[in-house]
Scaffold this active site. Sequence first.
Site, mmCIF file in Angstrom:
data_model
loop_
_atom_site.group_PDB
_atom_site.id
_atom_site.type_symbol
_atom_site.label_atom_id
_atom_site.label_comp_id
_atom_site.label_asym_id
_atom_site.label_seq_id
_atom_site.Cartn_x
_atom_site.Cartn_y
_atom_site.Cartn_z
ATOM 1 N N ASP A 108 -29.414 -12.731 -0.720
ATOM 2 C CA ASP A 108 -30.187 -12.236 -2.040
ATOM 3 C C ASP A 108 -29.516 -11.114 -2.860
ATOM 4 O O ASP A 108 -28.580 -10.333 -2.431
ATOM 5 C CB ASP A 108 -31.396 -11.739 -1.692
ATOM 6 C CG ASP A 108 -31.728 -10.730 -0.861
ATOM 7 O OD1 ASP A 108 -30.884 -10.562 0.228
ATOM 8 O OD2 ASP A 108 -32.273 -9.679 -0.901
ATOM 9 N N GLU A 173 -32.904 -8.973 1.722
ATOM 10 C CA GLU A 173 -32.587 -7.628 2.334
ATOM 11 C C GLU A 173 -32.868 -6.673 1.045
ATOM 12 O O GLU A 173 -33.316 -5.535 1.434
ATOM 13 C CB GLU A 173 -31.198 -7.615 2.494
ATOM 14 C CG GLU A 173 -30.824 -6.403 3.307
ATOM 15 C CD GLU A 173 -30.480 -5.353 2.230
ATOM 16 O OE1 GLU A 173 -30.226 -4.152 2.788
ATOM 17 O OE2 GLU A 173 -30.075 -5.588 1.090
HETATM 18 ZN ZN LIG Z 1 -26.829 -5.031 0.214
#
Ligand SMILES: [Zn+2]
Length: 438
Positions: A108, A173
């Site tokens: 992401d 994340e």
């Molecule tokens: Zn990162």
Amino acid sequence: MTNTSVLAEIDRRADDLVSLTCDLVAFDTTVRGSAGEPARDEADLQEYLAHRLRAAGATADVFTPAPGSLPVSPQTPAGLGFDGRPQLIARFPGTGGGRSLLFNGHIDVVSAEPMAAWSSDPFRAEVRGGRLYGRGTCDMKGGIAAAVVAAEALAALGVRLPGDLLINTATDEEWNGAGTLASVHHGVRADAAIVPEPTDLDVVTAQRGILGGTVTVAGRPGHAEHPPGDWRAGGAVNAIEKTLPVLAALQRLRERWAADPAHRHPLLPPPSIVPTIIRGGEWWVTYPASCEVALDITYLPVQADEGGWASRVRDDIERTVRAACAADEWLTAHPPRFAWDTELPPAEVGSGHPLAGRLAACATALGRTPRVLGEPSWTDAATLTRYGRTPAVCLGPTATRPDGSPTLHTIDEYIEVSDLVDTAKALALAAVELTGPA
Ligand SMILES: [Zn+2]
């Protein structure tokens, strides 16, 4: 097989490394900020990587965690689903008797808005002056591409590593680390892990915990051009002005934390409290009825509770604000309300752990001068270290411009192509170095 031939093989693959990074950037994997947001190109990216890794000889498992499969904790919302957001774990099996090594990276990226401010399309990465520009080139699709090409180069050379080499690519994340958390719950673990987040090819072994939340201060509406009157007799109260002592108390607490010798960490900055969003008031001729302040709080491993969570930090903050409100009768009668949101636990790989030194030696072999550092922010390495029984450190490309300003999360994010190549080389050397006999 010598290190020289490994490095030469990666040099030979430099163009492929750049084009793989471009391919990954072209998948729109902009992070979600809440559980309900629909997926984008996450599944396509993971299938693309799985196909590529299988072609190099790995087994690859692309799995979608079931909704609610994560343990209930302050890190993720209860019942979180992953529809359209699968995780990938690939394995190059070792010949036996060695230690396993995991490369972990998040697919992401943060939003590329405002897109019009970019010098080129953030999702069509392009090389200009030795730099590859595009959203996620540095954080951290470049690091993922480096891990893949490192593994491919070793496979192409016929290098037989004693231990397994694993590659785990995860979602979320940039939000709350749910993807790597789900991967750990799926069974991803190894004797050591490297997360090629941007670090200037330094080795990052420690990181602070993160706590997010809001504090809401109540007021009472009334015509702002009339005297408010006595609040005990139904008079108006300005919530924005009542927020000032709360902010002052939080600032004093931050200063007290920073000055506390118990909060001195050899690698990490002191804990902090930063007000990041403020929303108050309803109408410009009305005393504001409420004021809400969002807080970004970072805390040290020493402040975490037994589970790594921020319960003691939350208590400290709430107690401090309550004490500051005691001097104000309205605030005593209407205490500020706290709503706590995401918590990301801190983690560190002990300074005596051989992983940091051995990985630093791999970067030194490339002519770099790596330092062992702490990370001011948070990465999935914390999840692997804390919950995956997998000591994890970060090592990846440079994240600062020549003037020292960061490239991460910015307009015109870029990665130096030479850094991309050096990261792949360091990871390949690390695979050889760290998968040897136990
Ligand atoms: Zn990162």
